[in-house]
Design an enzyme around this catalytic site. Structure first.
Site, PDB file in Angstrom:
ATOM      1  N   ARG A  12       0.872  -1.015   0.041  1.00  0.00           N
ATOM      2  CA  ARG A  12      -0.093  -0.010  -0.023  1.00  0.00           C
ATOM      3  C   ARG A  12       0.931   1.121  -0.229  1.00  0.00           C
ATOM      4  NH1 ARG A  12      -0.621   4.789   2.382  1.00  0.00           N
ATOM      5  NH2 ARG A  12      -0.595   3.900   4.315  1.00  0.00           N
ATOM      6  N   GLU A  13       1.474   1.648   1.234  1.00  0.00           N
ATOM      7  CA  GLU A  13       2.305   2.693   1.036  1.00  0.00           C
ATOM      8  C   GLU A  13       3.437   2.419   0.176  1.00  0.00           C
ATOM      9  OE1 GLU A  13       2.492   5.679   3.710  1.00  0.00           O
ATOM     10  OE2 GLU A  13       3.952   6.540   2.047  1.00  0.00           O
ATOM     11  N   HIS A  72      -6.625  -0.168   2.566  1.00  0.00           N
ATOM     12  CA  HIS A  72      -6.535   1.193   3.138  1.00  0.00           C
ATOM     13  C   HIS A  72      -7.489   1.801   2.258  1.00  0.00           C
ATOM     14  CE1 HIS A  72      -4.127   5.021   3.597  1.00  0.00           C
ATOM     15  NE2 HIS A  72      -4.172   4.744   4.794  1.00  0.00           N
ATOM     16  N   ARG A 132      -9.794  -0.182  11.658  1.00  0.00           N
ATOM     17  CA  ARG A 132      -9.035   1.081  12.257  1.00  0.00           C
ATOM     18  C   ARG A 132      -9.188   2.244  11.632  1.00  0.00           C
ATOM     19  NH1 ARG A 132      -3.350   2.991   9.657  1.00  0.00           N
ATOM     20  NH2 ARG A 132      -5.159   3.851   8.540  1.00  0.00           N
ATOM     21  N   SER A 134      -7.766   6.077  11.193  1.00  0.00           N
ATOM     22  CA  SER A 134      -6.344   6.930  11.500  1.00  0.00           C
ATOM     23  C   SER A 134      -6.717   8.420  11.222  1.00  0.00           C
ATOM     24  CB  SER A 134      -5.215   6.259  10.487  1.00  0.00           C
ATOM     25  OG  SER A 134      -4.373   7.206  10.645  1.00  0.00           O
ATOM     26  N   THR A 166       2.433  11.891   8.943  1.00  0.00           N
ATOM     27  CA  THR A 166       2.503  11.900   7.237  1.00  0.00           C
ATOM     28  C   THR A 166       3.501  12.531   6.819  1.00  0.00           C
ATOM     29  OG1 THR A 166      -0.053  11.816   7.918  1.00  0.00           O
ATOM     30  CG2 THR A 166       0.750  12.524   5.495  1.00  0.00           C
ATOM     31  N   HIS A 193       2.137   4.993  12.315  1.00  0.00           N
ATOM     32  CA  HIS A 193       2.825   5.216  10.865  1.00  0.00           C
ATOM     33  C   HIS A 193       3.403   6.063  10.770  1.00  0.00           C
ATOM     34  CE1 HIS A 193       1.939   4.661   6.600  1.00  0.00           C
ATOM     35  NE2 HIS A 193       2.056   5.998   6.506  1.00  0.00           N
ATOM     36  N   HIS A 195       6.655   8.544   8.658  1.00  0.00           N
ATOM     37  CA  HIS A 195       7.510   8.837   7.438  1.00  0.00           C
ATOM     38  C   HIS A 195       8.798   9.293   8.067  1.00  0.00           C
ATOM     39  CE1 HIS A 195       4.932   8.393   3.926  1.00  0.00           C
ATOM     40  NE2 HIS A 195       3.817   8.371   4.856  1.00  0.00           N
ATOM     41  N   HIS A 289      39.432  -3.347  15.969  1.00  0.00           N
ATOM     42  CA  HIS A 289      38.186  -4.074  15.859  1.00  0.00           C
ATOM     43  C   HIS A 289      37.916  -5.414  15.481  1.00  0.00           C
ATOM     44  CE1 HIS A 289      35.103  -0.120  15.861  1.00  0.00           C
ATOM     45  NE2 HIS A 289      36.543   0.156  16.051  1.00  0.00           N
TER      46      HIS A 289
HETATM   47  C1  HCA Z   1      -1.497   8.195   2.472  1.00  0.00           C
HETATM   48  C2  HCA Z   1      -1.343   8.813   4.014  1.00  0.00           C
HETATM   49  C3  HCA Z   1      -0.685   7.953   4.966  1.00  0.00           C
HETATM   50  C4  HCA Z   1      -1.899   7.285   5.864  1.00  0.00           C
HETATM   51  C5  HCA Z   1      -1.435   6.682   7.033  1.00  0.00           C
HETATM   52  C6  HCA Z   1      -2.368   5.768   7.638  1.00  0.00           C
HETATM   53  C7  HCA Z   1       0.042   8.708   5.813  1.00  0.00           C
HETATM   54  O1  HCA Z   1      -0.773   8.077   1.964  1.00  0.00           O
HETATM   55  O2  HCA Z   1      -2.678   7.602   2.515  1.00  0.00           O
HETATM   56  O3  HCA Z   1      -3.451   5.435   7.334  1.00  0.00           O
HETATM   57  O4  HCA Z   1      -2.340   5.719   8.882  1.00  0.00           O
HETATM   58  O5  HCA Z   1       1.215   8.872   5.869  1.00  0.00           O
HETATM   59  O6  HCA Z   1      -0.587   9.692   6.476  1.00  0.00           O
HETATM   60  O7  HCA Z   1       0.107   7.136   4.450  1.00  0.00           O
HETATM   61 CU    CU Z   2       2.266   7.239   4.958  1.00  0.00          CU
END
Ligand code: HCA
Ligand code: CU
Length: 379
Positions: A12-13, A72, A132, A134, A166, A193, A195, A289
């Site tokens: 997905r991501e 998602h 879930r 988010s 994000t 989640h 980045h 080392h």
């Molecule tokens: C996206 C944004 C997302 C969602 C993360 C989540 C982010 O590309 O849809 O669903 O918790 O980083 O906010 O990946």
């Molecule tokens: Cu993301």
């Protein structure tokens, strides 16, 4: 810390990574490999994204994998109706709550967000799916708004709430603080989640766990939008370094295979300094080392490469080499040289290596010449 689940989002991501264009067969192979590794959840692209996304979600949901399969979705009836049709186990809903994204993405007020969540969540619950919810861009959302949204969806009975960094602005202390605050207002599980724009994705995921998060999003090699999210291998390395028992339930020897699969399918090389699978991740160089590592690897290794089916490398043919490592090499070759000879051979290697590094074969050759000389002197 052992009450956690990995939600792998490579499909997905990871599909949002610029260089990712997985075919159906590749997605199936990736899903099977993730399942064999032992991630508890596999997150797939929104079935509403394209016809193939829908078909692929259906196929992967029907593979009979041990991992739970999630898709998602945006928080809309249109998206979740398609999700239900695919036969997946659950839906990861997202809704942007920050001022920046509310203005530039969907234009909804917080009350409208909560109201649309209500219908979508109860629809999914009626169909027996895990849900879930988010908040996208949680770290740029005012805390009072965030807690209000989480408390509202928790009262609707979601299985998990998600906290998304994000844009990769969060740091570990901030993550710990926010997850703790959310923990205080919801009874649902908490997914994080993160980045990696500013290099904290692994540390943030770890801090989230320490604060009570239960689910961590990863992707293989960390692929995702921009420079990606928490990498599966790096997250495993982090947990292993704390207590290797934490990761004993995973099939760790599958990690190199997963990394190379994604490297191959995206056409990007595994970075030299990658966690566990980088070319130099278990390479030792300087004399101090190498001496210690050859006597006991744990002296300079927090992670045992053998647990991942990998091997360490001790570099000999350079100006920082030491006579202990050279002596070890001579023994490996079955050559008997005195300490004085070994020290002299080491001096020769250093002198030559000042010009250019030597290959192992060149080092071996020098050691053989010293052994030869030593034998002819003795006779
Ligand atoms: C996206 C944004 C997302 C969602 C993360 C989540 C982010 O590309 O849809 O669903 O918790 O980083 O906010 O990946
Ligand atoms: Cu993301």
């Amino acid at each position: 810390l052992d009450n956690f689940y990995i939600v792998d989002s490579t499909l997905r991501e990871g599909e949002q990574f610029v260089h990712a264009h997985f075919t159906t067969e590749q997605k199936i192979e990736i899903a099977r490999a993730l399942d064999a590794f032992g991630v508890e959840y596999i997150e797939l692209t929104n079935p509403a994204a394209s016809p193939a996304s829908f078909e692929d979600a259906r196929r992967i949901a029907n593979l009979g994998l041990r991992a739970r399969i999630l898709v998602h979705c945006r928080c809309t009836m249109a998206d979740v109706q398609q999700a239900v049709e695919t036969g997946v186990d659950g839906v990861n809903l997202l809704f942007a709550t920050s001022e920046q994204l509310r203005t530039h993405s969907h234009g909804k007020s917080i009350d409208e967000i909560i109201e649309s969540a209500r219908g979508v969540i109860s629809f999914l619950q009626d169909h027996g799916l895990e849900v879930r919810f988010s908040c996208e861009d949680a770290f740029r959302t005012p805390i009072d708004i965030l807690l209000r949204v989480y408390a509202a969806v928790d009262a609707m009975g979601v299985d998990r709430v998600g906290i998304a960094d994000t844009v990769g602005v969060a740091d570990p202390l901030g993550v710990h603080e926010l997850v703790s605050r959310v923990r205080g207002v919801v009874s649902a599980d908490i997914e994080f989640h993160g980045h990696n724009d500013s290099g904290c994705a692994i540390a943030n995921a770890y801090a989230a766990l320490q604060a009570g998060a239960t689910h961590i999003d990863t992707t293989v090699l960390g692929i995702g939008e921009r420079n990606g999210i928490t990498p599966l291998g790096g997250f495993i390395a982090r947990l292993y370094a704390t207590d290797r028992g934490l990761v004993s339930r995973y099939n760790l020897r599958m990690l190199p295979q997963l990394d190379s699969l994604i490297s191959q399918y995206t056409g990007v090389q595994i970075p030299f300094n990658n966690y566990l699978t980088g070319e130099t991740a278990f390479a030792h160089k300087a004399g101090i080392h190498t001496k210690a590592v050859l006597s006991n690897p744990s002296s300079y290794e927090a992670i045992n490469p053998e647990d991942f089916g990998l091997t360490r490398r001790v570099e000999l043919g350079h100006r920082l080499t030491g006579w202990n490592a050279i002596a070890h090499r001579a023994r490996t070759l079955g050559l008997s040289l005195s300490e004085a000879e070994l020290r002299a051979a080491t001096r020769e290697i250093k002198r030559l290596a000042d010009e250019a590094p030597l290959t192992t074969e060149q080092v071996d050759q020098i050691l053989r010449e010293w052994a030869e000389r030593s034998r002819s002197c003795a006779t």
